[in-house]
Every structure is written in C-alpha cells, then in structure tokens.
Enzyme design. Structure first.
Site, PDB file in Angstrom:
ATOM      1  CB  CYS A  16      -0.905  -0.020   1.228  1.00 36.06           C
ATOM      2  SG  CYS A  16       0.006   0.263   2.744  1.00 36.06           S
ATOM      3  CG  HIS A  79       1.997   0.014  11.996  1.00 36.64           C
ATOM      4  ND1 HIS A  79       1.106  -0.442  11.072  1.00 36.64           N
ATOM      5  CD2 HIS A  79       2.905  -0.976  12.159  1.00 36.64           C
ATOM      6  CE1 HIS A  79       1.471  -1.660  10.690  1.00 36.64           C
ATOM      7  NE2 HIS A  79       2.569  -1.995  11.326  1.00 36.64           N
ATOM      8  CD  GLU A 131      -4.012   2.183  11.729  1.00 37.84           C
ATOM      9  OE1 GLU A 131      -3.609   1.488  10.780  1.00 37.84           O
ATOM     10  OE2 GLU A 131      -5.147   2.686  11.774  1.00 37.84           O
ATOM     11  CB  CYS A 195      -6.512   4.166   4.293  1.00 35.92           C
ATOM     12  SG  CYS A 195      -5.890   2.554   3.844  1.00 35.92           S
ATOM     13  CB  SER A 223       0.359  -9.565   7.638  1.00 39.16           C
ATOM     14  OG  SER A 223      -0.565  -8.680   7.054  1.00 39.16           O
ATOM     15  CG  ASN A 225      -2.936  -5.879   5.874  1.00 35.24           C
ATOM     16  OD1 ASN A 225      -3.075  -6.277   4.724  1.00 35.24           O
ATOM     17  ND2 ASN A 225      -1.757  -5.556   6.378  1.00 35.24           N
TER      18      ASN A 225
HETATM   19  S1  SF4 Z   1      -3.308   3.864   6.203  1.00 35.53           S
HETATM   20 FE1  SF4 Z   1      -3.637   2.605   4.404  1.00 35.53          FE
HETATM   21  S2  SF4 Z   1      -2.064   3.302   3.000  1.00 35.53           S
HETATM   22 FE2  SF4 Z   1      -1.458   3.976   5.038  1.00 35.53          FE
HETATM   23  S3  SF4 Z   1      -0.163   2.359   5.884  1.00 35.53           S
HETATM   24 FE3  SF4 Z   1      -2.223   1.942   6.564  1.00 35.53          FE
HETATM   25  S4  SF4 Z   1      -3.028   0.527   5.024  1.00 35.53           S
HETATM   26 FE4  SF4 Z   1      -1.256   1.511   4.135  1.00 35.53          FE
END
Ligand code: SF4
Length: 287
Positions: A16, A79, A131, A195, A223, A225
């Site tokens: 990303c 993050h 994050e 996002c 991971s 995600n």
């Molecule tokens: S906000 Fe979206 S683009 Fe930014 S690091 Fe996270 S997943 Fe990737």
C-alpha cells in the site's frame, strides 16, 4: 509462458502507499550512508522483506534501549505511535525520521480534534495492533477499542462520542458497529477512517473472490490485514489459502481449480505475488 486467462492477479496487490513510502524512506537513508538504521518495530509484517532489510543493516528494535549507537537514525514506521512515545524518542537526541503514513496521521488529527472538544473516542479495530495503540494516544485517555459487534452492544451510553476506524478494518463491520454506537449516544460523530487503498483492495477482492474456484491470499502469517483479507475471501469462496511462499501451496489444489484469484495483503511485495503467480502458472502448464 503462455497466458492463462483463468488466473487473475488483483490490481491492488503489492505494498500500500504507506508501506511503500516507509520502505523507500529507509532504503534512501541507507543509500545516503546512514548507519545503523533502527526501525521502531518491524517496518512491515513480512518476513521476506524484513530479512532483506536486515541484510542491509536496517534493524527492527522492540525497545529503545536496543538503539545503542546514538549516531544512528531511528525511523518511526507507517503505523504511527503515541505522542508520549514520540516524545520519548525525541528525548534520546538521535536523528529521527517519521515515516507514519499520512493517512494514519489524518486519523490522529480527527481523534485529537474531537477529544479536545470532550468527546469520548471509540476505535473500531484490534486493540493489540500497533496502529491502534498509536491512535489511543490521541484520545486524551477517553478512548475505548471495540473489536466486534458483541463488544459494541455491551458498551455503556455516551454523551458525545467520536467513532473512528483502524485504517485496515472491514468496512461492513465498521459501519455496523458505528450504527450500534450511534443508538447509544446523545451526540455521535462517525469518522469512517478506513483508508482509500484498503477500501479499493476490499472492493476488488469482494468482486473477484465471488467468481473464483480458489483464492490464494499472499502475505505474512503475522500480518493482521492479510488475515482479515483471507477471512473476507472465505466468506465469498469455499476454497481459500493464505500463504507466505509458494512452498506452502499444495499442487493438487491448483490443478483441481479452474478459476484462480490471487490477492495480497498491504505489506506483501509485488515480486512475491508475481513469484507465486508464476509458480501456479507452471503447475497448471505441467499438469
Ligand atoms: S493507512 Fe492505508 S495506506 Fe497507510 S499504511 Fe495503513 S493501510 Fe497503508
């Protein structure tokens, strides 16, 4: 190699923009001759990439005490981190590069703006994810992390609440949770902070996984995600495999499937996706 029209690679596969930016940032520091380069936590959850960074002297540390060479550079990963941790890092007196993704920064700002107006913050996400730990730091100690619909149903009533999302959450879940919280609050602000790259990945995956006989999700087993993407696919397709490398693929499942869709988490490099796609194509050519 002949073109196999029954193998589709997701257009959204590959790093990303936030991860790409962080990786480019450390590689540029290395090119400029900075050494050592410390990253606060692994830059991404992908062993193949972190191993190659480590070979270049880019070292992931878990604790600031491990940054023993004060002439080195410390990089804050995509993050993001809490303001308190940021201060701790700045106080070390080392060169610091902040590679927090701008889209995560946006979430920090939304949380801070409402927290200053005395809103409680609900973060829809995984409480242990880096994050989310960073986001909590902006809530002025009035933040709660909600990971499921059941948890949302058990929340108390609120006077004023701001609902945000971890950037990589499944949108459908976020909207359902936000709706439950709305019913519990006198004033509710809903900030859909998933996002744009994640939304694109989810939209494409939802569309293509439905039509596939097999979905191959490429990405690190640690991971979050990638795991979420694999879960999304298993709700849409009965055969889904989550693999880190081609060595984990059972050739039989490839040769027994007609339409194959290959997708990947936000922290999976495109070369790894292509390597796996080539391996799959070869297996089918030789069947
Ligand atoms: S906000 Fe979206 S683009 Fe930014 S690091 Fe996270 S997943 Fe990737």
């Amino acid at each position: 190699m002949s073109k196999d029209n029954n193998i589709l690679i997701a257009k959204s596969a590959g790093f990303c923009p936030g991860v790409k930016r962080a990786i480019e940032c450390v590689l540029e520091l290395e090119k400029q001759g900075h050494s050592p380069i410390y990253t606060v936590g692994p830059l991404i959850h992908n062993k193949q990439v972190t191993d190659s960074l480590e070979a270049k002297g880019i070292k992931a540390i878990e604790n600031l005490k491990e940054a023993t060479d004060k002439n080195g550079v410390l990089v804050i990963r995509a993050h993001g981190i809490t303001p308190a941790f940021q201060k701790e890092i700045m106080d070390l007196g080392m060169k610091v590069i902040d590679a927090t993704c701008p889209l995560v920064k946006k979430v920090h700002n939304v949380i801070e703006e409402y927290a200053k107006k005395d809103y409680d913050t609900i973060i829809v996400g995984d409480s242990k994810h880096a994050e989310v730990i960073g986001l909590m730091g902006y809530t002025q100690n009035k933040g709660i992390v909600v990971g499921s619909i059941e948890e949302a149903q058990n929340l108390p009533p609120f006077e004023k609440v701001n609902v945000v999302s971890q950037t990589t959450q499944k949108e459908e879940t976020f909207l359902k949770i936000a709706d439950i919280i709305k019913q519990k609050a006198k004033i509710c602000n809903i900030s859909n902070t998933i996002c744009h790259p994640t939304k694109q990945r989810q939209t494409e995956t939802t569309k293509c996984a439905k039509d596939a006989d097999l979905v191959v999700v490429v990405g690190g087993h640690h991971s979050a995600n990638t795991a979420r993407l694999a879960k999304l696919c298993s709700d849409l397709c009965k055969n889904v495999i989550h693999v880190e490398t081609s060595a984990e693929i059972d050739p039989k499942i490839i040769t027994n499937s007609k339409k194959i869709f290959i997708t990947a988490g936000a922290s999976t490099p495109i070369w790894l996706v292509e390597e796996i796609a080539d391996y799959i194509k070869k297996l089918r050519e030789n069947k």
